[in-house]
Design an enzyme around this catalytic site. Structure first.
Site, PDB file in Angstrom:
ATOM      1  N   LYS A 113       0.792  -1.171   0.140  1.00 32.36           N
ATOM      2  CA  LYS A 113      -0.095  -0.082  -0.119  1.00 32.36           C
ATOM      3  C   LYS A 113       0.986   1.115   0.009  1.00 32.36           C
ATOM      4  CE  LYS A 113      -4.444  -1.482   1.938  1.00 32.36           C
ATOM      5  NZ  LYS A 113      -5.445  -1.248   2.707  1.00 32.36           N
ATOM      6  N   LYS A 194     -10.418 -11.824  -8.820  1.00 34.91           N
ATOM      7  CA  LYS A 194     -11.207 -12.025  -7.725  1.00 34.91           C
ATOM      8  C   LYS A 194     -12.515 -11.123  -7.677  1.00 34.91           C
ATOM      9  CE  LYS A 194     -10.760 -10.675  -2.955  1.00 34.91           C
ATOM     10  NZ  LYS A 194     -10.021 -10.559  -1.779  1.00 34.91           N
ATOM     11  N   LYS A 197     -12.538  -6.916  -6.570  1.00 38.06           N
ATOM     12  CA  LYS A 197     -11.282  -6.091  -6.605  1.00 38.06           C
ATOM     13  C   LYS A 197     -11.699  -4.718  -7.242  1.00 38.06           C
ATOM     14  CE  LYS A 197      -7.189  -7.982  -5.456  1.00 38.06           C
ATOM     15  NZ  LYS A 197      -7.673  -7.911  -4.108  1.00 38.06           N
TER      16      LYS A 197
HETATM   17  P1  AMP Z   1     -11.826  -7.266   1.225  1.00 40.21           P
HETATM   18  O1  AMP Z   1     -13.184  -6.325   1.120  1.00 40.21           O
HETATM   19  O2  AMP Z   1     -11.209  -7.587   0.096  1.00 40.21           O
HETATM   20  O3  AMP Z   1     -10.879  -6.801   2.160  1.00 40.21           O
HETATM   21  O4  AMP Z   1     -12.496  -8.641   2.028  1.00 40.21           O
HETATM   22  C1  AMP Z   1     -13.098  -8.793   3.285  1.00 40.21           C
HETATM   23  C2  AMP Z   1     -13.320 -10.346   3.593  1.00 40.21           C
HETATM   24  O5  AMP Z   1     -14.238 -10.773   2.507  1.00 40.21           O
HETATM   25  C3  AMP Z   1     -12.191 -11.039   3.382  1.00 40.21           C
HETATM   26  O6  AMP Z   1     -12.269 -11.993   4.597  1.00 40.21           O
HETATM   27  C4  AMP Z   1     -12.121 -11.800   2.240  1.00 40.21           C
HETATM   28  O7  AMP Z   1     -11.423 -13.193   2.495  1.00 40.21           O
HETATM   29  C5  AMP Z   1     -13.499 -11.854   1.961  1.00 40.21           C
HETATM   30  N1  AMP Z   1     -13.897 -11.820   0.503  1.00 40.21           N
HETATM   31  C6  AMP Z   1     -13.676 -10.916  -0.176  1.00 40.21           C
HETATM   32  N2  AMP Z   1     -13.804 -10.926  -1.786  1.00 40.21           N
HETATM   33  C7  AMP Z   1     -14.036 -12.340  -1.734  1.00 40.21           C
HETATM   34  C8  AMP Z   1     -14.119 -13.264  -2.786  1.00 40.21           C
HETATM   35  N3  AMP Z   1     -14.355 -12.620  -4.016  1.00 40.21           N
HETATM   36  N4  AMP Z   1     -14.411 -14.554  -2.665  1.00 40.21           N
HETATM   37  C9  AMP Z   1     -14.422 -15.155  -1.251  1.00 40.21           C
HETATM   38  N5  AMP Z   1     -14.035 -14.054  -0.033  1.00 40.21           N
HETATM   39  C10 AMP Z   1     -13.961 -12.817  -0.369  1.00 40.21           C
END
Ligand code: AMP
Ligand code: TRP
Length: 329
Positions: A113, A194, A197
């Site tokens: 970051k 993913k 993103k």
């Molecule tokens: P983030 O918003 O990317 O920081 O993710 C927050 C939580 O949601 C984390 O525990 C990730 O593992 C889960 N998460 C986010 N995107 C996904 C995805 N596409 N598939 C599975 N888990 C996700």
């Protein structure tokens, strides 16, 4: 004896189905087990570590809290805002005083970051100490986190052990668990990336608050391939595999099994859209009620705060005392 489980979610964007399946539902499952006591924290202070807009933060915090409650966190777990329990920040400073500068600069997330920026907030560097405080202040035993947080969790256990050895046994040393359903849901329009993103225009992302019509339209436009026979092959057929994984996760079965009885991409898409709408409709209904009733939302957040504060204060007091800080009495 109950097992204390803690997790934190950042209010940094609209929640999508990957967050629900990968983070929220596993916590709900843990909360369903009476052997666990589950604490869920909206980690609003962590949103201050990068350039942020106050109005947007305020709105995202409210939305995240309402969404978590709508998903069924209430009454199964205590939900509270990190900034409303000052014991977190107080303990964070004490832990910063046990951690080394090099430990913080080594964190992969910090490196990623901060790379290429000429101005980096100091809080981005010290963030892992605050995350450690989030966990340790509640004497947490178990922390469900994704892979990207493993390094921060290791640092947390290092700091807890170091503190206990140097100043006396104050903290429970936590352990991470990775939710079993850690299948990564991919973007429907770009099934190698993913879902969620940044950079995606949202056309391949199912947001928890998407209307049923939007969900159906997005699923219909999901990328698949010309092969009319369904099979599960994430490498050769990422679009189909992702829809199968999504259907499997929604219906709590495997991706392969989710394809049984379905004859082609159109049928698979229909089944995915139906499962999404079925899962999200009750959440959206409760969300609409909560967001229209700020007083009730506030009441639930206050209740969460009040439930966790006394024990958190006891932990901080013990840590202060162990470190040699004199009580004014
Ligand atoms: P983030 O918003 O990317 O920081 O993710 C927050 C939580 O949601 C984390 O525990 C990730 O593992 C889960 N998460 C986010 N995107 C996904 C995805 N596409 N598939 C599975 N888990 C996700
Ligand atoms: N750092 C976590 C993330 O980026 C969020 C978080 C903050 C957290 N404090 C926590 C997660 C404590 C688990 C436990 O997703």
């Amino acid at each position: 004896m109950t097992t204390r489980v803690f997790t934190g979610l950042k209010p940094t964007g609209q929640l999508q189905i990957g967050n629900y399946l990968g983070a929220i539902r596993p916590v709900l499952d843990l909360a369903d087990d009476p052997a666990n006591e589950v604490l869920v924290c909206v980690v609003d202070l962590h949103a201050l570590t990068v350039d942020h807009d106050p109005t947007r933060l305020w709105k995202l915090t409210l939305e995240l809290a309402a969404t978590l409650l709508a998903c069924g966190l209430d009454p199964r777990a205590s939900l509270f805002l990190q900034s409303s329990v000052p014991a977190h920040t107080e303990l964070s400073y004490l832990l910063e005083s046990t951690a080394a500068y090099g430990e913080m600069t080594r964190m992969v997330q910090f490196k990623e970051k901060s790379a290429g920026r000429d101005s980096v907030r100091l809080s981005l560097l010290t963030y892992p100490a605050l995350m450690a405080a989030d966990i340790l202040v509640h004497q947490t035993e178990v922390v469900p986190v994704g892979d990207d947080q493993q390094q921060h969790l290791e640092l947390t256990t290092t700091l807890a052990r170091r503190f206990n050895t140097r100043y006396g046994e104050v903290f429970t040393v936590p352990r991470a668990i990775t939710p079993v359903e850690s299948a990564r849901i991919k973007d429907l329009r770009d099934p190698r990336a993913k879902m969620g993103k940044t950079g995606s225009d949202g056309a391949g992302v199912i947001y928890l608050r998407d209307a049923p019509g939007t969900i159906v339209a997005k699923v219909r436009r999901a990328v698949t391939d010309p092969d009319p026979v369904l099979s599960y092959d994430p490498t050769a057929r990422p679009g189909i595999a992702n829809l199968a994984a999504l259907l499997g996760a929604l219906t709590r079965t495997s991706a392969q099994r989710a394809l049984h009885g379905l004859t082609g991409a159109a049928a698979l898409k229909q089944a995915v859209a139906d499962a999404l709408v079925d899962t999200l409709a009750p959440i959206q209904k409760r969300y609409a009620e909560l967001i229209a009733d700020p007083a009730e939302l506030q009441r639930l957040l206050r209740r969460g705060r009040d439930a966790v504060t006394p024990a958190a204060l006891r932990t901080v007091t013990a840590a202060r005392h162990a470190m040699g800080l004199l009580e004014a009495g």
